[in-house]
Design an enzyme around this catalytic site. Sequence first.
Site, PDB file in Angstrom:
ATOM      1  N   LYS A 114     -13.275   1.956  16.098  1.00  0.00           N
ATOM      2  CA  LYS A 114     -12.062   1.119  16.156  1.00  0.00           C
ATOM      3  C   LYS A 114     -11.435   1.133  17.547  1.00  0.00           C
ATOM      4  CE  LYS A 114     -10.766   0.954  11.502  1.00  0.00           C
ATOM      5  NZ  LYS A 114     -10.118   1.516  10.365  1.00  0.00           N
ATOM      6  N   ASP A 161      -4.717  -5.912   5.325  1.00  0.00           N
ATOM      7  CA  ASP A 161      -5.832  -6.652   5.927  1.00  0.00           C
ATOM      8  C   ASP A 161      -5.882  -8.075   5.393  1.00  0.00           C
ATOM      9  OD1 ASP A 161      -6.634  -4.481   7.412  1.00  0.00           O
ATOM     10  OD2 ASP A 161      -7.897  -3.672   5.806  1.00  0.00           O
ATOM     11  N   PHE A 215      -3.801   3.793  15.211  1.00  0.00           N
ATOM     12  CA  PHE A 215      -4.012   4.805  14.175  1.00  0.00           C
ATOM     13  C   PHE A 215      -5.196   4.361  13.338  1.00  0.00           C
ATOM     14  CE2 PHE A 215      -0.680   8.077  13.752  1.00  0.00           C
ATOM     15  CZ  PHE A 215       0.030   7.779  14.907  1.00  0.00           C
ATOM     16  N   ASP A 253      -4.981  -9.298  13.382  1.00  0.00           N
ATOM     17  CA  ASP A 253      -4.868  -7.882  13.765  1.00  0.00           C
ATOM     18  C   ASP A 253      -3.859  -7.770  14.913  1.00  0.00           C
ATOM     19  OD1 ASP A 253      -5.337  -5.294  14.943  1.00  0.00           O
ATOM     20  OD2 ASP A 253      -7.123  -5.202  13.678  1.00  0.00           O
ATOM     21  N   ASN A 267       0.845  -1.203   0.000  1.00  0.00           N
ATOM     22  CA  ASN A 267       0.000   0.000   0.000  1.00  0.00           C
ATOM     23  C   ASN A 267       0.873   1.243   0.000  1.00  0.00           C
ATOM     24  OD1 ASN A 267       0.453   0.865   2.867  1.00  0.00           O
ATOM     25  ND2 ASN A 267      -0.383  -1.188   3.228  1.00  0.00           N
TER      26      ASN A 267
HETATM   27  O1  C5P Z   1      -8.533  -1.869  11.384  1.00  0.00           O
HETATM   28  P1  C5P Z   1      -7.521  -0.936  10.816  1.00  0.00           P
HETATM   29  O2  C5P Z   1      -6.544  -1.608   9.912  1.00  0.00           O
HETATM   30  O3  C5P Z   1      -8.083   0.294  10.176  1.00  0.00           O
HETATM   31  O4  C5P Z   1      -6.750  -0.413  12.121  1.00  0.00           O
HETATM   32  C1  C5P Z   1      -5.652   0.406  12.051  1.00  0.00           C
HETATM   33  C2  C5P Z   1      -4.818   0.236  13.280  1.00  0.00           C
HETATM   34  O5  C5P Z   1      -4.618  -1.146  13.576  1.00  0.00           O
HETATM   35  C3  C5P Z   1      -3.435   0.778  13.082  1.00  0.00           C
HETATM   36  O6  C5P Z   1      -2.978   1.209  14.334  1.00  0.00           O
HETATM   37  C4  C5P Z   1      -2.659  -0.437  12.558  1.00  0.00           C
HETATM   38  O7  C5P Z   1      -1.267  -0.328  12.800  1.00  0.00           O
HETATM   39  C5  C5P Z   1      -3.287  -1.568  13.347  1.00  0.00           C
HETATM   40  N1  C5P Z   1      -3.359  -2.857  12.656  1.00  0.00           N
HETATM   41  C6  C5P Z   1      -2.624  -3.931  13.087  1.00  0.00           C
HETATM   42  N2  C5P Z   1      -2.710  -5.135  12.470  1.00  0.00           N
HETATM   43  C7  C5P Z   1      -3.519  -5.315  11.413  1.00  0.00           C
HETATM   44  C8  C5P Z   1      -4.277  -4.231  10.946  1.00  0.00           C
HETATM   45  C9  C5P Z   1      -4.181  -3.033  11.569  1.00  0.00           C
HETATM   46  O8  C5P Z   1      -1.845  -3.771  14.042  1.00  0.00           O
HETATM   47  N3  C5P Z   1      -3.576  -6.495  10.832  1.00  0.00           N
END
Ligand code: C5P
Length: 395
Positions: A338, A280, A324, A307, A211
């Site tokens: 979130k 994701d 974030f 996550d 990304n």
């Molecule tokens: O759910 P989302 O991806 O929008 O959430 C963003 C936050 O979660 C950020 O702080 C990102 O670093 C963390 N994150 C994570 N592991 C993932 C996806 C997101 O630590 N697989």
Amino acid sequence: MISTSSSRTIVLGITGGIAAYKAAQLVRLLVQHNYKVQVVMTEAACQFITPVTMQALSGNPVFISMWDNAIPNGMPHIELSRQADAILVAPASADFIAKLVHGRADDLLSTLCLARDCPLLVAPAMNKQMWENPATQRNIAQLHADHITVLGPDAGEQACGEVGLGRMLEPDDLMQALQAHFTPKRLLGKRILITAGATLEHIDPVRAITNLSSGKMGYAIAQVAANMGADVTLIYGHSTLALPAHVTSIQATSAERMYQAVMQHVSNQDVFIGVAAVADYSPAQSAPQKIKKSEDTLTIELKKNKDILADVASLPNPPFCVGFAAESEQVIAQATQKRFTKKLPLIVANDISVAMGNELNQVTLIDDVGTHPLPLLSKPEVASLILQHMANMLN
Ligand code: C5P
């Protein structure tokens, strides 16, 4: 309040050595970081770089002599050191260091160092034999004892053709050291684990899903946290940025590797800050050989990644977790959701159209108290405000 360098004055002392040419770049960086720069050169320094160059870059007249009548009270050594928030001598020659040790005052720069009422930092630059000489080493030990900050020197190739210790630190490193010097140590003793940058998920040996996150925000948080005295571990993904100084940095490119690295390092951490743009989804299988072009369509099956942040926040004894939320719509509502779902005391919400790859960022902090919008600022300034807010919550 944001700590800003805009009101600070640095007296930059330049002594005679070939590294003096790097002082020109240092002045540019200082000016870019909003410092007011007053250059003072020794006679010998003028053999290596001209005062005109330094005047043009600093935007201020350069002082060399004790007897300069441009200073109204006729006492430049007192007047210049009074204005200074710090004096940085870069490069500092072996001879100048010896003068400092003996408190000599036979030119303007040595006199104003003696008359100062502010911190003094020196960046030695000399041939490796001169550096290794017991006399220089004695002098350096004395500078430490006199609470003068010694920055460097670095090892590497020298102008004289030798290789070894004695090179002046690069201007970027000196700039960073100065920023750290002025940052209050509000996170001293805290252990902070940070993820940053984009992850990269292989489809085959030459193709990948990634990304547009540059890693700038996460790196800025790591650097400012280290400047604030924290013991920082940075786990970074796919990024080509220069790594922050005085930070333990570990590369973990894919979401799965980042997950493993975080879980390996998370015990004993006081804080976890997830800044990384973790994918994701990643390909269910990465092809061992390059996928050949054959069919008109190609389907790649994706599987959901774990996550990292949510799992860290759900540990039995979790560190203080900061997330974030980079969103393209309904930024505050989505970030609030979130924060709740991932069980975070603090989340930083931002609009991706402002932040992605940009030098500036505008974020809103969301905690139990409510929402705290911050102004549009450089990423290091935003990092500073986030960490100051976090430090308030920790205390
Ligand atoms: O759910 P989302 O991806 O929008 O959430 C963003 C936050 O979660 C950020 O702080 C990102 O670093 C963390 N994150 C994570 N592991 C993932 C996806 C997101 O630590 N697989």
